[in-house]
Write a protein that holds these residues in place. Structure first.
Motif, mmCIF file in Angstrom:
data_model
loop_
_atom_site.group_PDB
_atom_site.id
_atom_site.type_symbol
_atom_site.label_atom_id
_atom_site.label_comp_id
_atom_site.label_asym_id
_atom_site.label_seq_id
_atom_site.Cartn_x
_atom_site.Cartn_y
_atom_site.Cartn_z
ATOM 1 N N MET A 44 0.836 -1.172 0.000
ATOM 2 C CA MET A 44 0.000 0.000 0.000
ATOM 3 C C MET A 44 0.885 1.240 0.000
ATOM 4 N N MET A 45 0.521 2.204 -0.780
ATOM 5 C CA MET A 45 1.285 3.433 -0.863
ATOM 6 C C MET A 45 0.462 4.582 -0.304
ATOM 7 N N ASP A 46 1.110 5.404 0.463
ATOM 8 C CA ASP A 46 0.445 6.540 1.081
ATOM 9 C C ASP A 46 1.181 7.806 0.664
ATOM 10 N N ILE A 47 0.458 8.773 0.181
ATOM 11 C CA ILE A 47 1.077 10.030 -0.253
ATOM 12 C C ILE A 47 0.544 11.151 0.622
ATOM 13 N N ARG A 48 1.472 11.844 1.278
ATOM 14 C CA ARG A 48 1.122 12.980 2.124
ATOM 15 C C ARG A 48 2.155 14.072 1.928
ATOM 16 N N PRO A 49 1.750 15.336 2.049
ATOM 17 C CA PRO A 49 2.743 16.401 1.957
ATOM 18 C C PRO A 49 3.645 16.406 3.195
ATOM 19 N N ILE A 50 4.899 16.752 2.989
ATOM 20 C CA ILE A 50 5.833 16.900 4.095
ATOM 21 C C ILE A 50 6.038 18.390 4.288
ATOM 22 N N LYS A 51 5.652 18.882 5.446
ATOM 23 C CA LYS A 51 5.732 20.306 5.722
ATOM 24 C C LYS A 51 7.143 20.706 6.125
ATOM 25 N N GLY A 106 10.188 21.778 8.082
ATOM 26 C CA GLY A 106 10.528 21.522 9.473
ATOM 27 C C GLY A 106 10.084 20.167 9.986
ATOM 28 N N GLN A 107 9.435 19.377 9.150
ATOM 29 C CA GLN A 107 8.924 18.069 9.582
ATOM 30 C C GLN A 107 9.625 16.901 8.893
ATOM 31 N N THR A 108 10.664 17.179 8.114
ATOM 32 C CA THR A 108 11.319 16.095 7.379
ATOM 33 C C THR A 108 11.941 15.075 8.309
ATOM 34 N N ARG A 128 10.735 14.019 11.094
ATOM 35 C CA ARG A 128 9.661 13.107 11.524
ATOM 36 C C ARG A 128 9.364 12.086 10.429
ATOM 37 N N TYR A 129 9.307 12.547 9.191
ATOM 38 C CA TYR A 129 9.083 11.624 8.081
ATOM 39 C C TYR A 129 10.193 10.577 8.065
ATOM 40 N N TYR A 130 11.427 11.030 8.172
ATOM 41 C CA TYR A 130 12.553 10.111 8.121
ATOM 42 C C TYR A 130 12.474 9.068 9.229
ATOM 43 N N LEU A 131 12.232 9.507 10.453
ATOM 44 C CA LEU A 131 12.185 8.577 11.577
ATOM 45 C C LEU A 131 10.982 7.654 11.541
ATOM 46 N N ARG A 132 9.824 8.179 11.171
ATOM 47 C CA ARG A 132 8.601 7.370 11.220
ATOM 48 C C ARG A 132 8.417 6.476 10.000
ATOM 49 N N GLU A 133 8.861 6.907 8.847
ATOM 50 C CA GLU A 133 8.579 6.159 7.620
ATOM 51 C C GLU A 133 9.794 5.436 7.055
ATOM 52 N N VAL A 134 10.948 6.044 7.084
ATOM 53 C CA VAL A 134 12.127 5.452 6.450
ATOM 54 C C VAL A 134 12.879 4.547 7.414
ATOM 55 N N VAL A 135 13.214 5.038 8.578
ATOM 56 C CA VAL A 135 14.057 4.313 9.514
ATOM 57 C C VAL A 135 13.402 3.033 10.020
ATOM 58 N N VAL A 136 12.112 3.037 10.226
ATOM 59 C CA VAL A 136 11.439 1.838 10.745
ATOM 60 C C VAL A 136 10.743 1.042 9.639
ATOM 61 N N GLY A 137 11.196 1.159 8.431
ATOM 62 C CA GLY A 137 10.690 0.308 7.359
ATOM 63 C C GLY A 137 9.292 0.619 6.898
ATOM 64 N N ASP A 138 8.946 1.888 6.796
ATOM 65 C CA ASP A 138 7.636 2.313 6.296
ATOM 66 C C ASP A 138 6.474 1.762 7.107
ATOM 67 N N SER A 139 6.645 1.682 8.395
ATOM 68 C CA SER A 139 5.530 1.257 9.242
ATOM 69 C C SER A 139 5.483 2.145 10.472
ATOM 70 N N LEU A 140 4.302 2.341 10.982
ATOM 71 C CA LEU A 140 4.144 3.160 12.174
ATOM 72 C C LEU A 140 4.456 2.325 13.409
#
Length: 64
Positions: free
Chosen positions: A1-8, A10-12, A14-26
């Motif tokens: 499943m692909m999820d597309i959201r804007p990255i605001k 100053g929030q990059t 958070r994106y990196y830690l929540r989506e990239v570092v932990v394998g695209d899972s919350l």
């Protein structure tokens, strides 16, 4: 499943830690990074590069 959201701005991080570092899972809030990565099957990082000896590390050692 692909999820597309804007990255605001100053929030990059958070994106990196929540989506990239932990394998695209919350993961639950305040879960240690190592535990979150292990739960989703992300292998541990390994040190690489020419300057490792200068800082007391060896190539291929697991990042802790």
């Amino acid at each position: 499943m692909m999820d597309i959201r804007p990255i605001k701005r100053g929030q990059t991080y958070r994106y990196y830690l929540r989506e990239v570092v932990v394998g695209d899972s919350l993961c639950p809030h305040r879960t240690p990074l190592g535990k979150a990565q292990a739960e989703v099957g992300v292998p541990p990082g390994r040190w690489m590069g020419r300057g490792l000896a200068d800082v007391g590390l060896s190539a291929g050692a697991i990042v802790t």
